[in-house]
Design a protein around this motif. Structure first.
Motif, PDB file in Angstrom:
ATOM      1  N   LEU A 300     -13.483  19.360  27.263  1.00 18.37           N
ATOM      2  CA  LEU A 300     -12.791  18.151  27.720  1.00 18.37           C
ATOM      3  C   LEU A 300     -11.602  18.510  28.607  1.00 18.37           C
ATOM      4  N   MET A 301     -10.879  19.556  28.237  1.00 16.63           N
ATOM      5  CA  MET A 301      -9.721  19.978  29.026  1.00 16.63           C
ATOM      6  C   MET A 301     -10.151  20.442  30.416  1.00 16.63           C
ATOM      7  N   LEU A 302     -11.255  21.197  30.480  1.00 16.30           N
ATOM      8  CA  LEU A 302     -11.735  21.694  31.766  1.00 16.30           C
ATOM      9  C   LEU A 302     -12.236  20.557  32.649  1.00 16.30           C
ATOM     10  N   VAL A 303     -13.015  19.648  32.070  1.00 13.77           N
ATOM     11  CA  VAL A 303     -13.529  18.511  32.837  1.00 13.77           C
ATOM     12  C   VAL A 303     -12.372  17.622  33.297  1.00 13.77           C
ATOM     13  N   SER A 304     -11.416  17.394  32.400  1.00 17.64           N
ATOM     14  CA  SER A 304     -10.265  16.566  32.761  1.00 17.64           C
ATOM     15  C   SER A 304      -9.431  17.219  33.849  1.00 17.64           C
ATOM     16  N   HIS A 360       2.290  11.700  21.129  1.00 12.76           N
ATOM     17  CA  HIS A 360       1.736  10.346  21.093  1.00 12.76           C
ATOM     18  C   HIS A 360       2.831   9.286  21.142  1.00 12.76           C
ATOM     19  N   GLY A 361       4.052   9.703  21.506  1.00 13.99           N
ATOM     20  CA  GLY A 361       5.155   8.759  21.605  1.00 13.99           C
ATOM     21  C   GLY A 361       5.018   7.841  22.802  1.00 13.99           C
ATOM     22  N   THR A 362       5.897   6.845  22.855  1.00 19.88           N
ATOM     23  CA  THR A 362       5.820   5.834  23.916  1.00 19.88           C
ATOM     24  C   THR A 362       6.016   6.447  25.292  1.00 19.88           C
ATOM     25  N   VAL A 363       7.030   7.325  25.429  1.00 24.54           N
ATOM     26  CA  VAL A 363       7.329   7.916  26.730  1.00 24.54           C
ATOM     27  C   VAL A 363       6.164   8.759  27.224  1.00 24.54           C
ATOM     28  N   ALA A 364       5.666   9.655  26.365  1.00 20.04           N
ATOM     29  CA  ALA A 364       4.552  10.520  26.766  1.00 20.04           C
ATOM     30  C   ALA A 364       3.309   9.701  27.087  1.00 20.04           C
ATOM     31  N   THR A 365       3.040   8.683  26.286  1.00 24.93           N
ATOM     32  CA  THR A 365       1.844   7.867  26.512  1.00 24.93           C
ATOM     33  C   THR A 365       1.919   7.092  27.821  1.00 24.93           C
ATOM     34  N   LEU A 379      -2.659  15.968  31.161  1.00 24.62           N
ATOM     35  CA  LEU A 379      -3.229  17.290  30.891  1.00 24.62           C
ATOM     36  C   LEU A 379      -2.467  18.004  29.776  1.00 24.62           C
ATOM     37  N   MET A 380      -1.170  17.744  29.668  1.00 24.49           N
ATOM     38  CA  MET A 380      -0.405  18.331  28.566  1.00 24.49           C
ATOM     39  C   MET A 380      -0.717  17.648  27.232  1.00 24.49           C
ATOM     40  N   ARG A 381      -1.136  16.379  27.299  1.00 22.62           N
ATOM     41  CA  ARG A 381      -1.423  15.641  26.075  1.00 22.62           C
ATOM     42  C   ARG A 381      -2.834  15.876  25.557  1.00 22.62           C
ATOM     43  N   ILE A 382      -3.758  16.244  26.432  1.00 21.89           N
ATOM     44  CA  ILE A 382      -5.166  16.353  26.031  1.00 21.89           C
ATOM     45  C   ILE A 382      -5.375  17.276  24.831  1.00 21.89           C
ATOM     46  N   PRO A 383      -4.704  18.449  24.738  1.00 24.70           N
ATOM     47  CA  PRO A 383      -4.912  19.283  23.542  1.00 24.70           C
ATOM     48  C   PRO A 383      -4.535  18.584  22.238  1.00 24.70           C
ATOM     49  N   ASP A 386      -7.107  13.004  19.843  1.00 21.44           N
ATOM     50  CA  ASP A 386      -8.308  12.908  19.025  1.00 21.44           C
ATOM     51  C   ASP A 386      -9.104  11.689  19.498  1.00 21.44           C
ATOM     52  N   SER A 387     -10.183  11.395  18.810  1.00 13.88           N
ATOM     53  CA  SER A 387     -11.084  10.331  19.275  1.00 13.88           C
ATOM     54  C   SER A 387     -10.401   8.969  19.346  1.00 13.88           C
ATOM     55  N   SER A 388      -9.353   8.765  18.553  1.00 16.88           N
ATOM     56  CA  SER A 388      -8.672   7.468  18.570  1.00 16.88           C
ATOM     57  C   SER A 388      -7.800   7.277  19.804  1.00 16.88           C
ATOM     58  N   HIS A 389      -7.551   8.357  20.539  1.00 19.80           N
ATOM     59  CA  HIS A 389      -6.703   8.274  21.733  1.00 19.80           C
ATOM     60  C   HIS A 389      -7.496   8.442  23.029  1.00 19.80           C
ATOM     61  N   TYR A 390      -8.810   8.572  22.937  1.00 21.64           N
ATOM     62  CA  TYR A 390      -9.599   8.804  24.147  1.00 21.64           C
ATOM     63  C   TYR A 390      -9.554   7.621  25.103  1.00 21.64           C
TER      64      TYR A 390
END
Length: 437
Positions: A300-304, A360-365, A379-383, A386-390
């Motif tokens: 997912l990280m590579l494709v993203s 998963h905070g407001t600013v980062a999101t 890209l920094m958040r992808i690692p 989880d499935s609930s944030h896709y």
């Protein structure tokens, strides 16, 4: 063959045949490897260096508390008169640590003096203050009637065990590793955008100043010309990056294998120290870290990375092309470049200072969804996703390419008018007017 394909081919061939492109493509890995070897060589030289510090302790309070190690050696000059010790230290030692005689040990606070023509490092200052504080603290405890030996034995050194709700063991520092991986990919996108976006802008300015653009525009649409330049330069940039990766890896392998050179700061750590560290930490810990990295959504990280790379580059390159069409020289473009670079810089700072603490905070999101910052922050958040944030990842990609389409639309309007304008520096107000034509 379509006109767009011809323009892409022309831009790509013109870029890769350029002498500066060829020279920098093969010279840059040599420069980077040479810099790494130089850093490693300098680090290996400093590894064995010993700094000698003289001590003049008038009452003998602390001279035995400063322990020499392989980097710092303390020399006692307390038997000499202070004036002679100061003169000797000035000629033969890095500095002189002067500890005056006081009525009571706690009175040393603020009176210990380090004399040197060179400013000491913060690490050295911290170590000296730590020794003084420990000595004064022990004296205070003795005065109050506490048994310092029992207190030392009673001190506990705890280690927090980390685990997941599934029962699996977790490890310290994983957030830093995840952010470092995502940050590296985001930083590569930012550098590619800045470097090759400028190439697109310079290409437009060059054709505009040479009046070649007037001939070209008679045969193709401005939108086709702009997209051809963006795609052609991006393909040349990707080729250059691939050559850098292959040549750089080959040079690193040759330098480390055949010449026995250590690269970068790692050369300051001897194999013996590495072996001791592994034995102390346990090979199982190392394996756990490797397993955790392998458990990351690498596919997912590579494709993203590819998706955000394409979207981010096209988004910003269209702005660079519009700026190149609006100005007559690279100097005139500086007033328009800051609004382009600022979102990229903001994304880097937000990524490193917010994602690591609250991915998963407001600013980062929010900033991982905003198109002008999402190629780096997401890209920094992808690692951490989880499935609930896709859904956030999907929304970010849709908004990025939708914004790219919108930016290309209005940038092509500026491009259409600007490429035929000469001899006048445009203002923001005029650019807004061009968008209405």
């Amino acid at each position: 063959m379509s006109k767009l394909t011809l323009i892409i081919k022309r831009e790509f061939i013109a870029k890769v045949r350029n002498k500066s492109f060829i020279v920098m493509t093969f010279l840059s890995p040599l420069l980077f490897v040479g810099m790494a070897v130089l850093i490693g060589f300098l680090a290996s030289m400093n590894k064995d260096s010993v700094t000698q510090i003289a001590i003049h302790d008038e009452a003998g309070y602390l001279k035995n508390d400063f322990k020499s190690d392989k980097h710092t050696q303390y020399v006692d000059l307390s038997e000499m008169p202070f004036a002679i010790a100061k003169d000797t230290a000035g000629k033969n030692y890095k500095g002189l640590l002067f500890i005056p005689k006081v009525a009571a040990l706690p009175e040393l606070d603020g009176k210990v003096e380090y004399i040197s023509d060179d400013s000491p490092s913060m690490e050295f200052i911290t170590n000296v203050e730590r020794v003084i504080n420990a000595k004064i603290t022990k004296e205070n405890l003795d005065v109050l009637g506490f048994d310092t030996e029992k207190i030392e034995k009673a001190k506990a050194k705890t280690s927090l065990k980390l685990s997941k709700f599934s029962g699996e063991e977790s490890l310290k520092g994983l957030n830093e590793i995840k952010v470092a991986i995502g940050g590296f990919m985001g930083y590569m996108i930012m550098m590619f955008i800045i470097i090759y976006g400028n190439f697109v802008m310079r290409s437009v300015i060059e054709e505009k100043t040479n009046r070649i653009i007037e001939i070209i525009i008679s045969s193709v649409k401005p939108f086709q010309l702009m997209m051809g330049k963006i795609i052609g330069n991006s393909l040349a940039g990707i080729l250059q990056f691939m050559i850098w990766a292959v040549v750089g890896a080959l040079l690193f392998f040759i330098a480390s294998s055949f010449f026995g050179l250590q690269m970068g700061a790692s050369s300051a750590v001897s194999p013996e120290m590495m072996e001791q560290a592994q034995q102390a930490a346990g090979l199982s810990k190392v394996q756990l870290y490797i397993n955790e990295i392998l458990n990351l959504p690498l596919t997912l990280m590579l494709v993203s990375f590819v998706i955000f790379f394409i979207g981010g580059y096209f988004l910003y390159s269209s702005l660079y092309a519009a700026i190149g069409a609006a100005v007559d020289s690279e100097t005139d473009s500086q007033q328009f470049l800051l609004p382009i670079i600022m979102p990229l810089m903001l994304a880097v700072y937000i990524g490193f200072f917010t994602v690591i603490n609250d991915p998963h905070g407001t600013v980062a999101t929010v900033f991982s969804i905003i198109p002008f910052t999402s190629p780096i922050v997401m890209l920094m958040r992808i690692p951490f996703l989880d499935s609930s944030h896709y859904w956030q990842l999907i929304v970010s990609i849709i908004l990025l390419f939708a914004t790219f389409a919108f930016v290309v639309w209005f940038a092509s309007k500026i491009y259409r008018v600007g490429i035929l304008m000469y001899g006048k520096k445009p203002t923001w107000k005029e650019l807004y007017k061009w968008m209405k034509y």
